[in-house]
Design a protein around this motif. Structure first.
Motif, short mmCIF file in Angstrom:
data_model
loop_
_atom_site.label_atom_id
_atom_site.label_comp_id
_atom_site.label_asym_id
_atom_site.label_seq_id
_atom_site.Cartn_x
_atom_site.Cartn_y
_atom_site.Cartn_z
N UNK A 121 0.86 -1.17 0.00
CA UNK A 121 0.00 0.00 0.00
C UNK A 121 0.90 1.23 0.00
N UNK A 122 0.84 1.98 -1.09
CA UNK A 122 1.71 3.14 -1.27
C UNK A 122 0.93 4.40 -0.90
N UNK A 123 1.31 5.01 0.21
CA UNK A 123 0.62 6.18 0.72
C UNK A 123 1.25 7.45 0.15
N UNK A 124 0.40 8.38 -0.28
CA UNK A 124 0.92 9.63 -0.84
C UNK A 124 0.26 10.83 -0.18
N UNK A 125 0.95 11.98 -0.27
CA UNK A 125 0.43 13.21 0.33
C UNK A 125 -0.45 13.96 -0.66
N UNK A 126 -0.85 15.18 -0.29
CA UNK A 126 -1.79 15.90 -1.14
C UNK A 126 -1.16 16.44 -2.42
N UNK A 129 3.00 12.88 -3.78
CA UNK A 129 4.32 12.30 -3.49
C UNK A 129 4.15 11.08 -2.57
N UNK A 130 4.72 9.96 -2.98
CA UNK A 130 4.63 8.74 -2.18
C UNK A 130 5.55 8.87 -0.98
N UNK A 131 4.98 8.84 0.23
CA UNK A 131 5.76 9.07 1.43
C UNK A 131 6.00 7.81 2.26
N UNK A 132 5.17 6.79 2.06
CA UNK A 132 5.36 5.55 2.81
C UNK A 132 4.89 4.35 1.98
N UNK A 133 5.53 3.21 2.21
CA UNK A 133 5.09 1.94 1.63
C UNK A 133 4.86 0.98 2.80
N UNK A 134 3.70 0.35 2.82
CA UNK A 134 3.35 -0.48 3.97
C UNK A 134 2.53 -1.68 3.53
N UNK A 135 2.49 -2.69 4.40
CA UNK A 135 1.62 -3.84 4.19
C UNK A 135 0.36 -3.72 5.05
N UNK A 136 0.22 -2.56 5.72
CA UNK A 136 -0.89 -2.34 6.64
C UNK A 136 -1.78 -1.23 6.11
N UNK A 137 -3.09 -1.46 6.16
CA UNK A 137 -4.05 -0.43 5.77
C UNK A 137 -4.33 0.46 6.98
#
Length: 248
Positions: A121-126, A129-137
């Motif tokens: 799960x690739x989290x991005x800001x507004x 920009x992708x700021x974190x990669x995680x296996x957790x939702x």
């Protein structure tokens, strides 16, 4: 002879006195240590601002080491110091409120949404920009679907065709927060029509016109649809609730 014997006894007396003083100092230090350990033992921990991590997880990050449960030690360890380099967290501030109570304030990274890519799960800001990669939702952060990209690089912007999509996501998430109707997913079609997901219920927003008015009425409608499956059609909403149709 007696005078000589008295002189010989003086070193022994001094040695005994020195031992007594030394033992006295040790006892004082032990008592002081016992007092510090007992009086400043942390019994209450207040955690604020955390979404991605539980309060227990935050405590385990902060209260580390042999004296990790001692407020005096923590006040010295984190004096004028923010905790960084924690995924999903910008900084954490530790404040000692009393001898047995500390407050941990968590400032998490501003996340607009996430996309799924190669099992992560690739989290991005507004800004996209992708700021974190995680296996957790993370609860409260919507999954974004319907946008296309061929690769993802951490700390770089998602390579989408139309970057205006990020402004649209920001607009939607701000209003969802305003009316406390956070969805678990935001879906775009090729014409940028929007579909919001709330469990088994999909809310067809359509274009972003009158978005504020559309989301404003959701707190009154969604509770009645809890546990149901279907589509709530709001694309043609004009302010009249008769324009809203739920299709099972």
């Amino acid at each position: 002879m007696k005078r000589n014997a008295d002189i010989m006894k003086l070193p022994n007396i001094r040695l005994k006195v020195g031992i007594i003083i030394f033992l006295g100092i040790i006892n004082v230090l032990l008592l002081a240590s016992y007092f510090v350990l007992l009086h400043f033992a942390v019994r209450n921990v207040v955690v604020e601002g955390n979404k991605h991590y539980s309060a227990a997880e935050i405590r385990s990050m902060i209260m580390t080491g042999y004296f990790g449960d001692n407020s005096l030690y923590l006040s010295l360890k984190y004096k004028n110091k923010d905790i960084k380099d924690v995924p999903f967290v910008e900084t954490m501030d530790v404040a000692v409120q009393s001898n047995d109570t500390i407050k941990i304030t968590v400032y998490e990274k501003a996340l607009a949404g996430y996309v799924e890519y190669l099992g992560r799960f690739m989290y991005f800001d507004n800004k996209g920009v992708v700021v974190e990669a995680s296996k957790v939702i993370t609860k409260g952060i919507p999954q974004i679907t319907g946008i296309t990209f061929d690769h993802v690089v951490l700390y770089e912007k998602l390579p989408v065709e139309n970057e205006e999509i990020f402004q649209n996501i920001l607009t939607i998430t701000k209003l969802m927060n305003k009316y406390n109707v956070i969805s678990d997913r935001i879906q775009f079609d090729k014409d940028f029509n929007v579909m919001l997901g709330y469990g088994g219920v999909k809310v067809n927003i359509g274009q972003l016109e009158r978005l504020d008015e559309k989301l404003m009425v959701l707190p009154d409608i969604l509770p009645a649809l809890e546990g149901k499956k279907g589509v709530l059609h709001m694309a043609n909403y004009t302010g009249d609730r008769e324009d809203i149709i739920f299709e099972k």
